[in-house]
Design an enzyme around this catalytic site. Structure first.
Site, mmCIF file in Angstrom:
data_model
loop_
_atom_site.group_PDB
_atom_site.id
_atom_site.type_symbol
_atom_site.label_atom_id
_atom_site.label_comp_id
_atom_site.label_asym_id
_atom_site.label_seq_id
_atom_site.Cartn_x
_atom_site.Cartn_y
_atom_site.Cartn_z
ATOM 1 N N ILE A 125 33.672 68.402 -11.024
ATOM 2 C CA ILE A 125 34.367 67.395 -10.226
ATOM 3 C C ILE A 125 34.602 67.943 -8.806
ATOM 4 O O ILE A 125 34.155 67.374 -7.820
ATOM 5 C CB ILE A 125 35.728 67.017 -10.864
ATOM 6 C CG1 ILE A 125 35.563 66.649 -12.352
ATOM 7 C CG2 ILE A 125 36.384 65.877 -10.091
ATOM 8 C CD1 ILE A 125 36.876 66.507 -13.129
ATOM 9 N N ILE A 157 33.853 75.559 -10.468
ATOM 10 C CA ILE A 157 33.470 74.907 -11.718
ATOM 11 C C ILE A 157 33.415 75.945 -12.844
ATOM 12 O O ILE A 157 32.584 76.864 -12.801
ATOM 13 C CB ILE A 157 32.104 74.197 -11.572
ATOM 14 C CG1 ILE A 157 32.117 73.235 -10.367
ATOM 15 C CG2 ILE A 157 31.722 73.484 -12.873
ATOM 16 C CD1 ILE A 157 33.233 72.199 -10.376
ATOM 17 N N GLU A 365 42.880 71.083 -12.994
ATOM 18 C CA GLU A 365 43.064 69.783 -13.649
ATOM 19 C C GLU A 365 44.168 68.952 -12.993
ATOM 20 O O GLU A 365 44.914 68.259 -13.677
ATOM 21 C CB GLU A 365 43.389 69.995 -15.136
ATOM 22 C CG GLU A 365 42.253 69.610 -16.051
ATOM 23 C CD GLU A 365 41.203 70.704 -16.147
ATOM 24 O OE1 GLU A 365 41.248 71.674 -15.377
ATOM 25 O OE2 GLU A 365 40.299 70.554 -16.978
#
Lengths: 382, 249
Positions: A125, A157, A365
């Site tokens: 993301i 990542i 996150e």
């Protein structure tokens, strides 16, 4: 309302604890110094069914649930935060997302292989210039006759350079803003035009690989698309709401490790003729660590329980749990550093590792600020 | 091959043991019970025998209701069925336990009876030998290797003098020593399946105990360590203390 674990859940906690103490702990400090990732251990965890908790039996899972997965994550995280990453990389990230958005062919092809760790998973993301602002990403997927061509860069990542099955989020139509984002299933290390590189400059989580990815006219097939074009943002939010639970459970594990280590030390360490655990200021520190751990754990278990009851999109509960567990882990590691004094500053003791690992939780996150924004927006929604 | 594994629930070895108010039993408050670690080696060995040459594994346990929890663990590792001899009193000695186990064993087929060399709660190390005596079959204690050929068992056991290699006819009792194997972790799926496997419950037929625990006491507190000095200069004083006070050299 029932706070009692079932006999099966207790047995699963025991497996997680035994595995962490007997398999991970003996080489933890050595692996930490060497920044060593062990693919064979991912396989070993897979064989015990650790990545099958939220996956039905027909796709190779065991359907023991999010609660069981959170409990296992805590047990592993108590010994090594790094080694909780595979729960997100194999299960909550790609496998569970494919289960919810994939077509039957994609489910059959990828889910069992992620659950049994024949494939090493990831999800991409974040970019160098877009973190919290997911919709601000620049990676594009241009449609061509027989597939898509990816261009752009991803950063921070997990598993980037070791994964062969990653969710990749990219714009198929930038003009539609977040409704023009799509999600693809990509082999990051066997696709021409994709380059991956390890990031070795992290503060902690040294046994969990992190890297960057560049896409230069990387061609992927048509069937790499997960869901429909334009579903990417929705899929991404769904995925984060599950991987966030994994992060929260990791935080609970770290917080527990911190107070266990601090209590043990405070009872052993004698100053001014008595164990330091008998000094009121130390007692206050220990008491707060225990209370906050218990509170964080209950928030995590509640969020996991809700998912097991069918409420997968429980954003408010998950963000509440993730925010509090992350902050608790950071605070607990900070307090444990103080309790252990100079010894905490040495890598001879694990507390400095807990401190370094915990800090990641305020960023990954969704930062703590993003969690607070989600919580505040939910409670002020008209 | 019919294999019976006897397992006992014992306090977790990490538990801090407290003596109960009666001064002669353990206070069970807050105590986590686990499968006796030596019995876990026995369970693992039974499963390995079954995997290698086939067989039927029955788990046998005597104890209170939650003994079934450790039986389920043996099921999750790979055992298929079991018998729980229920006793809530805990008022029994090793001979009474051995008689009750043997009475149950007489009602079922067995070629190999496995159990730990001792239970880590009271460390009596009696039941294996007593069961074999009552059943009038051979017993080999503290085994570290077990193989079968031509209806006989070939065993290795360690003694201070070295390794003994023994052969014994079946049926026989074997008690497991650490080193026999490395027990497996139960898989999550097998933990879920374990609750569906059959488990018979019967009341244990226990003779009144002939052995009574009169009193339990904590070990004396360890005396503080002594620093006799530093470097080579301290060596004579240290040697003097080791020879004359500690009497270890």
């Amino acid at each position: 309302m029932n706070f009692q674990f079932t006999e099966e859940q207790k047995a699963m906690i025991e497996v997680g604890k035994d595995f962490a103490e007997k398999e991970i702990l003996p080489t933890q400090e050595e692996d930490e110094k060497a920044h060593r990732f062990r693919p064979e251990r991912v396989k070993q965890m897979a064989e015990l069914g650790f990545f099958g908790c939220v996956i039905p039996e027909e796709y190779g899972g065991n359907a023991t649930g999010h609660l069981c997965a959170a409990l296992l994550t805590e047990e592993i995280g108590r010994i090594s935060a790094s080694w909780t990453l595979p729960f997100n990389m194999q299960m909550w990230g790609p496998a569970f997302t494919i289960l919810n958005f994939g077509n039957e062919e994609q489910k059959q092809k990828y889910i069992p292989a992620l659950v049994n760790a024949d494939l090493i998973g990831a999800f991409a993301i974040t970019e160098p210039n877009s973190g919290s602002d997911v919709a601000g990403m620049g990676t594009t997927a241009t449609k061509v006759d027989d597939g898509y061509v990816l261009n752009g860069q991803k950063m921070w990542i997990s598993n980037a350079h070791v994964s062969n099955c990653s969710l990749v989020y990219a714009y198929t139509d930038k003009s539609k803003k977040h409704k023009g984002m799509s999600c693809f299933l990509v082999d990051l290390n066997n696709t021409p035009g994709i380059k991956t590189a390890a990031i070795e400059t992290k503060l902690g989580l040294h046994c969990a690989p992190t890297g960057e990815i560049s896409f230069e006219d990387a061609k992927i097939p048509k069937d790499a698309l997960l869901g429909n074009e334009g579903d990417g943002f929705k899929i991404c939010m769904f995925q984060l709401n599950n991987t966030r639970l994994g992060c929260a459970a990791r935080g609970v594990g770290i917080a527990r490790a911190c107070h266990e280590e601090a209590i043990k030390y405070a009872m052993d360490r004698t100053q001014f003729g008595q164990p330091i655990a008998e000094f009121q200021m130390i007692q206050e520190q220990l008491a707060e660590m225990v209370v906050e751990y218990e509170a964080a754990r209950l928030l995590v278990l509640k969020a996991a329980f809700e998912k097991d009851q069918g409420n997968i999109g429980n954003t408010l509960s998950v963000s509440t749990a993730k925010f509090f567990a992350a902050e608790t882990a950071v605070k607990a590691s900070n307090t444990a550093m103080k309790v252990l004094g100079s010894y905490s500053y040495s890598s001879e003791y694990p507390v400095e590792r807990f401190f370094r690992d915990a800090k990641s939780l305020q960023a990954v996150e969704g930062t703590s600020n993003i969690q607070k924004m989600i919580i505040a927006r939910a409670v002020t929604a008209k | 091959m019919n294999i019976v594994v006897c397992v006992k629930r014992v306090p977790d070895t990490e538990t801090k043991i407290r003596i109960a108010g009666d001064g002669k039993s353990i206070d069970p408050t807050g105590v986590e019970f686990v499968i006796n670690p030596f019995d876990e080696f026995a369970v693992e060995e039974a499963i390995r025998i079954k995997e290698k040459q086939g067989g039927d594994i029955t788990v046998l346990s005597l104890g209170p209701a939650d003994a079934q929890t450790i039986m389920r663990k043996a099921y999750a590792m790979g055992a298929e069925k079991g018998v729980h001899l229920s006793d809530e009193s805990g008022n029994c000695d090793t001979l009474a336990i051995a008689k009750a186990l043997a009475a149950q064993l007489k009602e079922m087929p067995y070629d190999v009876i496995l159990m730990g060399k001792q239970a880590v709660d009271l460390d009596d190390s009696c039941v294996g030998v007593q069961v074999a005596n009552i059943l009038n079959i051979p017993v080999v204690t503290r085994i570290i290797k077990l193989e079968f050929a031509n209806g006989k068992a070939k065993i290795e056991r360690e003694s201070d003098a070295g390794t003994e290699i023994l052969e014994v006819t079946l049926p026989a009792v074997f008690t497991a020593e650490k080193g026999l194997n490395e027990p497996r972790y139960p898989k999550l799926m097998d933990i879920m399946k374990a609750k569906k496997k059959p488990l018979d419950q019967k009341n244990a037929q226990l003779d009144p105990p002939k052995l009574q625990v009169v009193k339990m006491e904590y070990p004396p507190a360890r005396a503080a360590g002594k620093i006799v000095g530093e470097g080579a200069d301290a060596a004579p004083a240290l040697v003097n203390l080791l020879v004359n006070e500690a009497k270890v050299i």
